[in-house]
Design a protein around this motif. Structure first.
Motif, PDB file in Angstrom:
ATOM      1  N   ALA A   3       0.830  -1.207   0.000  1.00  0.00           N
ATOM      2  CA  ALA A   3       0.000   0.000   0.000  1.00  0.00           C
ATOM      3  C   ALA A   3       0.865   1.258   0.000  1.00  0.00           C
ATOM      4  CB  ALA A   3      -0.928  -0.012   1.218  1.00  0.00           C
ATOM      5  N   VAL A   4       1.927   1.255   0.778  1.00  0.00           N
ATOM      6  CA  VAL A   4       2.850   2.394   0.791  1.00  0.00           C
ATOM      7  C   VAL A   4       3.512   2.549  -0.575  1.00  0.00           C
ATOM      8  CG1 VAL A   4       4.993   3.296   1.793  1.00  0.00           C
ATOM      9  CG2 VAL A   4       3.247   2.278   3.279  1.00  0.00           C
ATOM     10  N   ALA A   5       3.889   1.426  -1.185  1.00  0.00           N
ATOM     11  CA  ALA A   5       4.537   1.483  -2.494  1.00  0.00           C
ATOM     12  C   ALA A   5       3.604   2.059  -3.554  1.00  0.00           C
ATOM     13  CB  ALA A   5       5.017   0.094  -2.897  1.00  0.00           C
ATOM     14  N   ALA A   6       2.318   1.675  -3.510  1.00  0.00           N
ATOM     15  CA  ALA A   6       1.372   2.192  -4.501  1.00  0.00           C
ATOM     16  C   ALA A   6       1.291   3.713  -4.420  1.00  0.00           C
ATOM     17  CB  ALA A   6      -0.004   1.569  -4.274  1.00  0.00           C
ATOM     18  N   HIS A  25       9.270   8.043   3.005  1.00  0.00           N
ATOM     19  CA  HIS A  25       8.966   8.466   4.373  1.00  0.00           C
ATOM     20  C   HIS A  25       7.563   9.072   4.440  1.00  0.00           C
ATOM     21  CE1 HIS A  25      10.029  10.004   8.429  1.00  0.00           C
ATOM     22  NE2 HIS A  25       9.229  11.009   8.094  1.00  0.00           N
ATOM     23  N   LEU A  26       7.253   9.974   3.516  1.00  0.00           N
ATOM     24  CA  LEU A  26       5.939  10.611   3.515  1.00  0.00           C
ATOM     25  C   LEU A  26       4.835   9.589   3.248  1.00  0.00           C
ATOM     26  CD1 LEU A  26       4.060  13.073   3.535  1.00  0.00           C
ATOM     27  CD2 LEU A  26       4.557  13.349   1.087  1.00  0.00           C
ATOM     28  N   ALA A  27       5.014   8.754   2.238  1.00  0.00           N
ATOM     29  CA  ALA A  27       3.976   7.772   1.900  1.00  0.00           C
ATOM     30  C   ALA A  27       3.682   6.859   3.083  1.00  0.00           C
ATOM     31  CB  ALA A  27       4.411   6.952   0.685  1.00  0.00           C
ATOM     32  N   ASP A  28       4.722   6.478   3.815  1.00  0.00           N
ATOM     33  CA  ASP A  28       4.527   5.622   4.988  1.00  0.00           C
ATOM     34  C   ASP A  28       3.676   6.318   6.043  1.00  0.00           C
ATOM     35  OD1 ASP A  28       4.969   3.384   6.737  1.00  0.00           O
ATOM     36  OD2 ASP A  28       6.538   4.529   7.739  1.00  0.00           O
ATOM     37  N   LYS A  29       3.803   7.642   6.135  1.00  0.00           N
ATOM     38  CA  LYS A  29       3.037   8.380   7.136  1.00  0.00           C
ATOM     39  C   LYS A  29       1.600   8.642   6.690  1.00  0.00           C
ATOM     40  CE  LYS A  29       6.660   8.510   9.678  1.00  0.00           C
ATOM     41  NZ  LYS A  29       7.370   7.498   8.871  1.00  0.00           N
ATOM     42  N   LEU A  30       1.307   8.375   5.435  1.00  0.00           N
ATOM     43  CA  LEU A  30      -0.051   8.574   4.924  1.00  0.00           C
ATOM     44  C   LEU A  30      -0.799   7.257   4.740  1.00  0.00           C
ATOM     45  CD1 LEU A  30       0.728  11.374   2.308  1.00  0.00           C
ATOM     46  CD2 LEU A  30      -0.620  11.636   4.408  1.00  0.00           C
ATOM     47  N   VAL A  31      -0.245   6.178   5.280  1.00  0.00           N
ATOM     48  CA  VAL A  31      -0.887   4.867   5.184  1.00  0.00           C
ATOM     49  C   VAL A  31      -0.851   4.211   6.557  1.00  0.00           C
ATOM     50  CG1 VAL A  31      -0.809   2.565   4.147  1.00  0.00           C
ATOM     51  CG2 VAL A  31      -0.237   4.570   2.759  1.00  0.00           C
TER      52      VAL A  31
END
Length: 400
Positions: free
Chosen positions: A241-244, A321-327
């Motif tokens: 999900a973070v990768a997407a 880093h940002l994507a991880d914080k939005l999932v």
């Protein structure tokens, strides 16, 4: 008492034998001298990867178009060894190549020239593991399948040289393994290039296209690393999900003129929690990835929990880093939603809550920089929501 320094034992030398003598009949063109990516030819590329792996003694077995291949090998600083009986089959080239190596080498990596996509880090890991284990034979294995190049210890050179040239290397190695199974090792590698050859024009075109993306591990290679780390299913689902999201952000930023390696973003996101559940999991995961041969991915993983942000530099680690914080789990969330549980949990711990607020402020600054780069305004309401991007790259549509 002597004051002379003690001699430091030299590491046993691992050589390489590159098989480049065949007629390439199925390809319809001579494989060693085909153009290949940024290197001049396939042979240039293979020798370059071996050199980058720290292997200096490289012997190239030539046969068909021997004069041209000999000149190419000499230009590369490799030793050309002619097989006068190339039509007897590949094993005759194996015997000629191994027979040309000097006494004193620990053994050799045996690599057909038509398996060119192996990374230098993989080749270095195989050579190092062969020396460290003292194996007579060491096979790299990707997801349980043995691939190239095998390491063959010098102790087996005479056995191979005396074998029937009409036989096969596989037969010799299998006989040795049956007689002395403890002398044969496997090394788990995370490099699909160990299994990818090019016999036909379609194979060649596929490998040329793949070469542009081999700086980072592909999704299957990432899965192999997650397998090796015994990473749980829920952690892998979060990584996907973070990768997407990270890939969609990266692609939009690239379209806006930013230089980013989207493949590196994808890989870093997929494996960012590879060591989840272990102490200091970001640092532990980064150490794993360095050992697996992916230092650039390791740098992303090391920074996915805490990151220094200067307010404007958006690199691959910052995007992950940002994507991880939005999932959260597999669900897209706002930064406020993502940090709310931690802020509540740490309300009676001043140091911990200060750290959580610092991480939230960093994430908000990164999101603001992303919005600005994509044409938004600093401090706009959009910067406090998840970016209007697709949750899944496959849809190709912006999220509402």
């Amino acid at each position: 008492m002597s004051c002379r320094p003690r001699a430091v034992p030299l590491r046993p030398e691992v050589a390489a034998v590159v098989l480049a003598a065949g007629r390439s009949t199925r390809m319809g063109a001579f494989k060693p001298l085909l153009p290949f990516g940024g290197a001049a030819t396939v042979l240039d590329h293979v020798v370059g990867r071996l050199r980058a792996a720290g292997i200096d003694r490289i012997h190239v077995v030539v046969g068909h178009k021997a004069d041209e291949t000999t000149k190419a090998a000499a230009r590369l600083g490799a030793v050309a060894v002619r097989n006068p009986d190339v039509d007897r089959g590949m094993f005759s080239s194996v015997q000629v190549g191994i027979g040309s190596l000097p006494i004193g080498v620990a053994g050799c990596l045996l690599l057909p020239v038509d398996i060119p996509l192996l990374r230098a880090t993989t080749l270095a890991r195989i050579a190092a593991a062969a020396v460290e284990t003292g194996a007579a034979i060491l096979h790299p294995a990707f997801r349980g399948v043995r691939g190239h190049p095998p390491f063959i210890a010098a102790a087996l050179f005479d056995t191979i040289g005396r074998a029937d040239p009409g036989g096969s290397l596989r037969g010799v190695l299998e006989a040795h393994e049956a007689a002395r199974p403890s002398a044969v090792r496997e090394l788990v590698v995370f490099d699909r290039g160990s299994l990818r050859d090019m016999d036909h024009p379609a194979d060649y075109r596929c490998l040329v296209a793949a070469l542009a993306h081999d700086r980072a591990p592909d999704p299957e290679e990432c899965e192999a690393m997650l397998d090796a780390a015994a990473t749980g299913a829920s952690v892998r689902a979060h990584g996907r999900a973070v990768a997407a999201l990270a890939v969609t952000l990266a692609e939009r930023l690239v379209a806006a003129g930013l230089r980013l390696d989207v493949d590196l973003v994808r890989a870093g996101a997929l494996v960012h929690d590879i060591a989840k559940g272990r102490d200091h999991h970001a640092e532990t995961g980064a150490a794993m990835l360095r050992a697996f041969g992916f230092p650039e991915v390791a740098r992303i993983v090391a920074r996915h929990m805490e990151i220094a942000f200067d307010g404007e530099t958006l690199d691959e680690a910052v995007i992950v880093h940002l994507a991880d914080k939005l999932v959260a789990g597999e669900r897209r969330v706002t930064l406020a939603e993502r940090f709310a549980p931690g802020l509540a949990r740490f309300r009676d711990d001043p140091a911990a809550i200060a750290g959580a607020r610092r991480r939230l402020a960093t994430a908000e600054a990164i999101l603001d920089a992303v919005v600005l780069r994509l044409g938004g305004r600093r401090g706009s309401a959009a910067a406090m929501r998840p970016p209007a991007v697709a949750a899944r790259r496959a849809t190709g549509r912006a999220a509402p």
